[in-house]
Design an enzyme around this catalytic site. Structure first.
Site, mmCIF file in Angstrom:
data_model
loop_
_atom_site.group_PDB
_atom_site.id
_atom_site.type_symbol
_atom_site.label_atom_id
_atom_site.label_comp_id
_atom_site.label_asym_id
_atom_site.label_seq_id
_atom_site.Cartn_x
_atom_site.Cartn_y
_atom_site.Cartn_z
ATOM 1 N N CYS A 184 67.115 -8.629 21.047
ATOM 2 C CA CYS A 184 67.377 -7.474 21.957
ATOM 3 C C CYS A 184 68.997 -7.325 21.737
ATOM 4 O O CYS A 184 69.246 -6.043 21.826
ATOM 5 C CB CYS A 184 66.989 -8.264 23.233
ATOM 6 S SG CYS A 184 65.267 -8.349 23.456
ATOM 7 N N ASP B 83 60.447 -10.283 44.306
ATOM 8 C CA ASP B 83 58.969 -10.138 44.517
ATOM 9 C C ASP B 83 58.038 -10.823 43.316
ATOM 10 O O ASP B 83 56.970 -11.267 43.485
ATOM 11 C CB ASP B 83 58.561 -8.625 44.551
ATOM 12 C CG ASP B 83 57.380 -8.218 44.844
ATOM 13 O OD1 ASP B 83 56.332 -8.966 45.249
ATOM 14 O OD2 ASP B 83 56.648 -7.125 44.294
HETATM 15 S S1 SF4 Z 1 62.649 -3.067 22.555
HETATM 16 FE FE1 SF4 Z 1 63.515 -4.115 24.284
HETATM 17 S S2 SF4 Z 1 62.537 -5.938 24.241
HETATM 18 FE FE2 SF4 Z 1 62.354 -5.000 22.218
HETATM 19 S S3 SF4 Z 1 64.016 -5.796 20.986
HETATM 20 FE FE3 SF4 Z 1 64.708 -3.743 22.068
HETATM 21 S S4 SF4 Z 1 65.803 -4.724 23.953
HETATM 22 FE FE4 SF4 Z 1 64.425 -6.190 23.026
#
Ligand code: SF4
Ligand code: SF4
Length: 401
Positions: free
Chosen positions: A334, A283
């Site tokens: 991440c 979507d």
């Molecule tokens: S909080 Fe989420 S977006 Fe931020 S570094 Fe950690 S995994 Fe990545």
């Protein structure tokens, strides 16, 4: 006969495309109308309805005992009640023995009256009401197409649902002009009787943005908003009010898979079907390059179209690659993040920032997510411990370290 998918998959359906009787300032979907002729009716035909219903059911794995139909817009009530009566009839016609079918229906609620509510009740629909909170908050960004206020009409629809005891939840958009209203908004939703609440952060994208005004939240606003709501919730509502993102976080901590696609490792199990039979990977990616199929009206044979194989598309390499891209494009920051299992970098569409070491693909809201996880984790840990020792999560204060 359509190909049977190797895994259950989900389809979001837009019976009137982007057509809506409201003109919400931050809507990511309304500009999709630009793809069609100015006076196009944007109505899903019964041929598309029957083809997709048949294939959606037939293509689910043999062991699938439950199938969910999801209706969204635009505003789906604009397709008319008779269309949905037909939809339910077709679902019954094609359901396999022993299979249960449910419907969820996302709406601004403004056109819901006794007839709609009675139908929803009779057919066990779960209704998602889009509502942003107080009069000022809601009306300032959710006018109707003539620029008039709309909250009173949404509330009228909600009253009809309550009168017929229809199950409902609420979806509220959080943007840069209402993010500071966290506690008020949460209280208003509770006062309306909502016990299942979803907050959707607004992150605008140039291709969908409707004016020069950017409604996107800052990461800090998102972090503060979540922490403020969490404070209220942990005080008196744990186990009573279900906030989707909080429950999802607790579930992941308990070892369950994410129930929200935003925070799963992979995407790709939720395609979207437009009113004209075009099928997209998701979507949030209804762009030409993500169109994965099309039910061609020219091929209509009686009331069925045979030009698409939903099951084959659901397990195609292309759709799989769309899903795995979410993981393969996740930046190193991440991958090393302590909160990665709870976040997974969020929706790829919102990964518009760059990391500290200049790698692209970081979620715009990263700082806000981190702030929230850092703050809430000790409480979620205590809730999990309470549950594991046979208590309700609401007993968490005893287990706080
Ligand atoms: S909080 Fe989420 S977006 Fe931020 S570094 Fe950690 S995994 Fe990545
Ligand atoms: S692209 Fe975003 S909205 Fe679509 S399935 Fe992935 S996380 Fe969900």
């Amino acid at each position: 006969m359509t190909t049977q998918s190797t895994h259950p998959y989900h389809l979001i359906v837009k019976p009137v495309g982007a057509k809506c009787n409201l003109d919400c300032n931050y809507c990511y979907y309304l500009r999709k109308e630009e793809r069609y002729e100015p006076n196009a009716t944007m109505q899903m035909s019964e041929a598309v309805l029957e083809t997709y219903t048949k294939q959606y059911i037939e293509s689910q794995p043999q062991q699938a005992k439950h199938i969910e139909f999801s209706w969204q817009g635009g505003e789906p009530t604009l397709r008319g009640l008779d269309f949905f009566k037909k939809a339910v009839e077709l679902q019954q016609k094609y359901a396999r023995p022993g299979m249960t079918i449910t419907n969820n229906f996302q709406t601004n609620g403004t056109l819901i009256n006794d007839r709609w509510a009675a139908f929803f009740k009779e057919n066990n629909f779960l209704i998602g009401i889009s509502i942003d909170g107080s009069e000022k908050n809601h009306n300032s960004t959710r006018p109707d197409i003539k620029g008039n206020d709309s909250l009173h009409l949404t509330l009228r629809g909600l009253e009809a649902l309550k009168k017929y005891d229809v199950a409902f939840n609420t979806l509220s958009v959080v943007h840069n002009e209402n993010a500071h209203l966290a506690k008020e908004t949460y209280q208003e939703l509770k006062d309306l009787g909502s016990t299942v609440i979803q907050f959707q952060p607004c992150v605008e994208h140039p291709s969908d943005q409707r004016s020069d005004k950017d409604w996107s939240l800052t990461p800090q606003q998102w972090g503060h908003f979540l922490c403020d709501v969490f404070d209220q919730w942990k005080k008196e509502d744990v186990g009573k009010i279900h906030i989707q993102f909080f429950e999802n976080t607790l579930g992941i901590l308990a070892g369950q898979p994410s129930q929200m696609c935003f925070h799963s490792e992979l995407c790709g199990q939720q395609m979207m079907l437009e009113h004209d039979g075009s099928l997209y990977s998701c979507d949030h990616y209804s762009y030409d390059e993500y169109q994965v199929g099309h039910m061609t009206p020219a091929n209509i044979d009686s009331n069925l179209i045979d030009s698409i194989d939903l099951g084959a598309i659901a397990c195609s390499d292309r759709q799989k690659e769309f899903g795995t891209n979410k993981w393969t494009t996740l930046p190193q920051q991440c991958r090393k993040c302590h909160f990665r299992p709870f976040c997974n970098g969020g929706c790829p569409k919102d990964r518009t920032a760059i990391t500290a070491d200049l790698e692209p693909g970081l979620n715009h809201l990263c700082v806000g997510y981190k702030q929230f996880f850092l703050y809430s984790m000790p409480y979620f840990g205590a809730m999990l411990e309470a549950i594991q020792q046979g208590h309700s999560a609401a007993m968490y204060p005893i287990f706080l370290k």
